[in-house]
Design an enzyme around this catalytic site. Structure first.
Site, PDB file in Angstrom:
ATOM      1  N   GLY A 108       0.790  -1.214   0.000  1.00 45.25           N
ATOM      2  CA  GLY A 108       0.000   0.000   0.000  1.00 45.25           C
ATOM      3  C   GLY A 108       0.822   1.263   0.000  1.00 45.25           C
ATOM      4  O   GLY A 108       0.278   2.344   0.151  1.00 45.25           O
ATOM      5  N   CYS A 109       2.126   1.175  -0.138  1.00 47.11           N
ATOM      6  CA  CYS A 109       2.976   2.349   0.013  1.00 47.11           C
ATOM      7  C   CYS A 109       3.957   2.432  -1.139  1.00 47.11           C
ATOM      8  O   CYS A 109       4.609   1.462  -1.462  1.00 47.11           O
ATOM      9  CB  CYS A 109       3.738   2.278   1.332  1.00 47.11           C
ATOM     10  SG  CYS A 109       4.914   3.608   1.554  1.00 47.11           S
ATOM     11  N   GLY A 110       4.084   3.615  -1.718  1.00 50.27           N
ATOM     12  CA  GLY A 110       5.030   3.786  -2.807  1.00 50.27           C
ATOM     13  C   GLY A 110       6.152   4.740  -2.499  1.00 50.27           C
ATOM     14  O   GLY A 110       6.929   5.075  -3.363  1.00 50.27           O
ATOM     15  N   CYS A 112       8.069   4.615   0.702  1.00 53.37           N
ATOM     16  CA  CYS A 112       8.875   4.221   1.847  1.00 53.37           C
ATOM     17  C   CYS A 112      10.353   4.332   1.517  1.00 53.37           C
ATOM     18  O   CYS A 112      10.789   4.003   0.426  1.00 53.37           O
ATOM     19  CB  CYS A 112       8.560   2.780   2.246  1.00 53.37           C
ATOM     20  SG  CYS A 112       6.864   2.555   2.773  1.00 53.37           S
TER      21      CYS A 112
END
Length: 272
Positions: A108-110, A112
């Site tokens: 869900g994270c681009g 980090c």
């Protein structure tokens, strides 16, 4: 390579009944992107279209300009996951060394692993071209997506990114548990096919956050169309880059948030 779909034993409750059974779920696997044997990023991704993923990630991160900048690409299964092993041209490797970073990316994270707030909201490349599209074209493009979403039809748990033109229809669609990964895979597919992204619509099955705008602009896209809404920062960055951002694209219509000039709509305009 491991199957991207995995059977999972489950117990289902529907109304007043309970039933044992099996559901197909998407496989989520650590995928390392390495350049000249040095790991640059580890993402959690669906193990499909990984060549496209490696090329698209490299392109959207600004590590390469064309697929030819990758001299060798091997997809290798290892004990803890999968490695996309790439060898870069000397000038691109030198550029990578100057801006080396590491990131661990949950699905869900681009963003980090970035080392500054400025890096998170970096300006997207300016969109210099881009054709106009009618309302009917946008709706036709979005209607073409579901039939091509094979993994989602099986699992109901993955995102899709696609590219559509009026002349050729749906040119490519890629799926992944991570919406950013799906867009990177699409970028790789277009790079390998030498398709210009400013000639069509980038379609997303997810919301549009700022990193999706940044990736699409780096790809050269002029119009993004998504089934969900954009975030405030996505709108700001798209507006500054000259990119047309369309959201809430459903059967009954859509909403244009930036650069309406690329969308031709014949209707009476009401101001709420």
């Amino acid at each position: 390579m491991a199957d991207p779909v995995v059977p999972a034993v489950r117990v289902a409750w529907r109304g007043d009944t309970c039933q044992d059974g099996v559901r197909s779920v998407p496989r989520e696997t650590p995928v390392a992107l390495t350049y000249n044997r040095t790991t640059h990023a580890v993402m959690l991704a669906t193990p499909s279209d990984l060549e496209d993923f490696a090329i698209g990630f490299s392109r959207s991160e600004g590590l390469i300009e064309t697929a030819a900048d990758i001299l060798a690409l091997d997809i290798v299964e290892v004990a803890d996951g999968i490695e996309c092993r790439m060898d870069l041209a000397p000038d691109r490797l030198a550029a990578l060394t100057r801006r080396q970073r590491r990131l661990a990316g949950p699905s869900g994270c681009g963003l980090c692993g970035l080392d500054s707030l400025a890096a998170a909201i970096r300006p997207a490349p300016a969109v210099l071209r881009g054709r106009a599209f009618s309302a009917a074209m946008i709706q036709d493009a979005m209607r073409a997506m579901p039939a091509a979403q094979v993994l989602n039809a099986t699992t109901h748990a993955v995102h899709a990114a696609a590219f559509w033109t009026p002349e050729r229809g749906l040119i490519a669609l890629r799926e992944d548990v991570g919406r950013h990964n799906a867009l990177d895979k699409l970028a790789g597919a277009l790079a390998r096919a030498a398709v210009r992204a400013d000639d069509g619509l980038v379609l997303l099955s997810s919301r549009v956050s700022v990193e999706m705008v940044q990736k699409a602009a780096t790809l050269g896209a002029a119009v993004i169309v998504a089934v969900s809404a954009p975030t405030s920062l996505a709108i700001e960055v798209a507006n500054a880059a000259g990119l047309t951002l369309v959201g809430i694209a459903r059967d009954d219509g859509f909403e244009v948030f930036t650069h309406l000039n690329r969308i031709t709509v014949r209707t009476t305009r009401h101001v709420a």
